[in-house]
Design a protein around this motif. Sequence first.
Motif, PDB file in Angstrom:
ATOM      1  N   LEU A 100       0.440 -25.803 -14.771  1.00 35.97           N
ATOM      2  CA  LEU A 100      -0.293 -25.964 -16.028  1.00 35.97           C
ATOM      3  C   LEU A 100      -0.641 -27.418 -16.283  1.00 35.97           C
ATOM      4  CD1 LEU A 100       0.195 -22.972 -16.757  1.00 35.97           C
ATOM      5  CD2 LEU A 100       0.628 -23.740 -19.084  1.00 35.97           C
ATOM      6  N   VAL A 101       0.303 -28.320 -15.969  1.00 38.96           N
ATOM      7  CA  VAL A 101       0.011 -29.744 -16.115  1.00 38.96           C
ATOM      8  C   VAL A 101      -1.129 -30.144 -15.181  1.00 38.96           C
ATOM      9  CG1 VAL A 101       0.924 -32.069 -15.782  1.00 38.96           C
ATOM     10  CG2 VAL A 101       2.318 -30.345 -16.917  1.00 38.96           C
ATOM     11  N   ARG A 102      -1.118 -29.622 -13.955  1.00 42.83           N
ATOM     12  CA  ARG A 102      -2.201 -29.922 -13.013  1.00 42.83           C
ATOM     13  C   ARG A 102      -3.526 -29.316 -13.491  1.00 42.83           C
ATOM     14  NH1 ARG A 102      -1.896 -32.069  -8.393  1.00 42.83           N
ATOM     15  NH2 ARG A 102      -3.583 -30.791  -7.567  1.00 42.83           N
ATOM     16  N   LYS A 103      -3.467 -28.149 -14.127  1.00 42.84           N
ATOM     17  CA  LYS A 103      -4.678 -27.524 -14.657  1.00 42.84           C
ATOM     18  C   LYS A 103      -5.316 -28.412 -15.723  1.00 42.84           C
ATOM     19  CE  LYS A 103      -7.678 -24.525 -16.298  1.00 42.84           C
ATOM     20  NZ  LYS A 103      -9.039 -24.430 -15.688  1.00 42.84           N
ATOM     21  N   VAL A 104      -4.486 -28.959 -16.632  1.00 44.21           N
ATOM     22  CA  VAL A 104      -5.005 -29.859 -17.661  1.00 44.21           C
ATOM     23  C   VAL A 104      -5.603 -31.111 -17.013  1.00 44.21           C
ATOM     24  CG1 VAL A 104      -4.373 -31.318 -19.614  1.00 44.21           C
ATOM     25  CG2 VAL A 104      -3.465 -29.007 -19.452  1.00 44.21           C
ATOM     26  N   ASN A 131       1.511 -34.177 -21.621  1.00 42.14           N
ATOM     27  CA  ASN A 131       2.918 -33.818 -21.700  1.00 42.14           C
ATOM     28  C   ASN A 131       3.054 -32.291 -21.642  1.00 42.14           C
ATOM     29  OD1 ASN A 131       3.165 -32.711 -24.644  1.00 42.14           O
ATOM     30  ND2 ASN A 131       2.055 -34.655 -24.837  1.00 42.14           N
ATOM     31  N   SER A 132       4.291 -31.828 -21.419  1.00 39.79           N
ATOM     32  CA  SER A 132       4.562 -30.400 -21.407  1.00 39.79           C
ATOM     33  C   SER A 132       5.801 -30.118 -22.242  1.00 39.79           C
ATOM     34  CB  SER A 132       4.765 -29.891 -19.973  1.00 39.79           C
ATOM     35  OG  SER A 132       5.890 -30.534 -19.393  1.00 39.79           O
ATOM     36  N   ARG A 133       5.887 -28.908 -22.785  1.00 39.89           N
ATOM     37  CA  ARG A 133       6.994 -28.495 -23.618  1.00 39.89           C
ATOM     38  C   ARG A 133       7.481 -27.106 -23.211  1.00 39.89           C
ATOM     39  NH1 ARG A 133       6.652 -33.048 -24.773  1.00 39.89           N
ATOM     40  NH2 ARG A 133       6.530 -34.075 -26.811  1.00 39.89           N
ATOM     41  N   THR A 134       8.775 -26.889 -23.299  1.00 45.72           N
ATOM     42  CA  THR A 134       9.329 -25.561 -23.062  1.00 45.72           C
ATOM     43  C   THR A 134       9.749 -24.968 -24.406  1.00 45.72           C
ATOM     44  OG1 THR A 134      10.177 -26.235 -20.885  1.00 45.72           O
ATOM     45  CG2 THR A 134      11.122 -24.245 -21.867  1.00 45.72           C
ATOM     46  N   VAL A 174     -12.203 -36.469 -30.445  1.00 43.92           N
ATOM     47  CA  VAL A 174     -11.166 -36.168 -29.471  1.00 43.92           C
ATOM     48  C   VAL A 174     -11.245 -34.696 -29.081  1.00 43.92           C
ATOM     49  CG1 VAL A 174      -8.678 -35.894 -29.173  1.00 43.92           C
ATOM     50  CG2 VAL A 174      -9.595 -38.005 -30.155  1.00 43.92           C
ATOM     51  N   ARG A 175     -11.180 -34.446 -27.799  1.00 42.12           N
ATOM     52  CA  ARG A 175     -11.180 -33.080 -27.272  1.00 42.12           C
ATOM     53  C   ARG A 175      -9.763 -32.741 -26.806  1.00 42.12           C
ATOM     54  NH1 ARG A 175     -15.122 -30.237 -22.978  1.00 42.12           N
ATOM     55  NH2 ARG A 175     -16.618 -31.228 -24.337  1.00 42.12           N
ATOM     56  N   GLU A 176      -9.275 -31.567 -27.191  1.00 44.52           N
ATOM     57  CA  GLU A 176      -7.915 -31.189 -26.832  1.00 44.52           C
ATOM     58  C   GLU A 176      -7.918 -30.310 -25.588  1.00 44.52           C
ATOM     59  OE1 GLU A 176      -3.814 -29.550 -28.889  1.00 44.52           O
ATOM     60  OE2 GLU A 176      -5.715 -29.348 -29.959  1.00 44.52           O
ATOM     61  N   PHE A 177      -7.142 -30.704 -24.604  1.00 47.75           N
ATOM     62  CA  PHE A 177      -6.946 -29.917 -23.389  1.00 47.75           C
ATOM     63  C   PHE A 177      -5.568 -29.264 -23.497  1.00 47.75           C
ATOM     64  CE2 PHE A 177      -9.924 -33.243 -22.402  1.00 47.75           C
ATOM     65  CZ  PHE A 177     -10.865 -32.636 -21.585  1.00 47.75           C
ATOM     66  N   PHE A 178      -5.519 -27.939 -23.583  1.00 44.63           N
ATOM     67  CA  PHE A 178      -4.282 -27.281 -23.988  1.00 44.63           C
ATOM     68  C   PHE A 178      -4.191 -25.898 -23.344  1.00 44.63           C
ATOM     69  CE2 PHE A 178      -1.859 -25.478 -27.872  1.00 44.63           C
ATOM     70  CZ  PHE A 178      -0.634 -25.823 -27.315  1.00 44.63           C
ATOM     71  N   HIS A 179      -3.123 -25.644 -22.597  1.00 46.15           N
ATOM     72  CA  HIS A 179      -2.876 -24.324 -22.014  1.00 46.15           C
ATOM     73  C   HIS A 179      -1.399 -23.999 -22.162  1.00 46.15           C
ATOM     74  CE1 HIS A 179      -6.839 -24.039 -20.122  1.00 46.15           C
ATOM     75  NE2 HIS A 179      -6.679 -25.267 -19.677  1.00 46.15           N
ATOM     76  N   GLU A 180      -1.072 -22.698 -22.124  1.00 44.89           N
ATOM     77  CA  GLU A 180       0.336 -22.297 -22.110  1.00 44.89           C
ATOM     78  C   GLU A 180       0.511 -21.097 -21.183  1.00 44.89           C
ATOM     79  OE1 GLU A 180       1.778 -21.155 -25.924  1.00 44.89           O
ATOM     80  OE2 GLU A 180       0.500 -19.391 -26.087  1.00 44.89           O
ATOM     81  N   THR A 181       1.753 -20.859 -20.767  1.00 44.49           N
ATOM     82  CA  THR A 181       2.047 -19.745 -19.876  1.00 44.49           C
ATOM     83  C   THR A 181       2.285 -18.478 -20.692  1.00 44.49           C
ATOM     84  OG1 THR A 181       4.459 -19.886 -19.913  1.00 44.49           O
ATOM     85  CG2 THR A 181       3.317 -21.413 -18.465  1.00 44.49           C
TER      86      THR A 181
END
Length: 255
Positions: free
Chosen positions: A110-114, A250-253, A80-87
Amino acid sequence: IRDLFISRLLKGFSDEVLTFKGLVTVTPTSAREIRWYQKTAGFLSGVTTTGMTTNIGANMSQLSQPSVVRQTFTRTTSYVREFFHETPLISDQDIKDNMVGLLAVHIRDLVRKVSYDLNVHIWDYLSSSGTGARGNILSGNTTVMWDAGSGVKITTDIERGIEAIREQNYEPTHLFLMPHDYASLFIELVETRGSGVPGFSSQKIVNGVIQEVLGLTVVVSNAVTKGTSGNALVCNPAQAVTYYEFTGLNSRTIE
């Protein structure tokens, strides 16, 4: 003294639809290591020996022993490869009074970037990063570049791609193009060859969209990266790629 109107809406181009995941086979997985088996392509063939080099099983004599044929498999392991970014950190003050809706814009983009990174990853597997190592590069069938001034034979090239897949006993379903090559396809079919297919070309001049060509669904995306001389991919993505999903998008704040 004139009043000043300040637009707080960000301006930009229309967003590209990110659809590659919907074209491949998606399967959930509870483990991050996936072991799978790849079956050898093509039809089974009988064993040949000295003096018997034909398909023995296709012309057997009565009561003779049958030819033994077997399938071969290759064991493969994927992870499994993780696609993960944050602001960056955004202050509560900036969220409340900044002229641009920083939080909403960042969460969305960010969701669109992933999603875009996933599109590129699926493209890399479909095309072997443009090398065609997992498929068949038709370098010998391309007459000239698709955007050349003359001698272009796009339908010939596409049909040769369809032929190569059918020779492996699969049915192709999609044609993947980058925007530049889609424009070349449109120009070739409508402007250059339009007189040969007047009904088709007249309709496309009105709506400007080619959704299907030679029985293939046309997919246009910036994720289709340009190779040394451009890329056009004929394939059956649902059979070519299985996407094992460990955790959904998914996204988290974080406060």
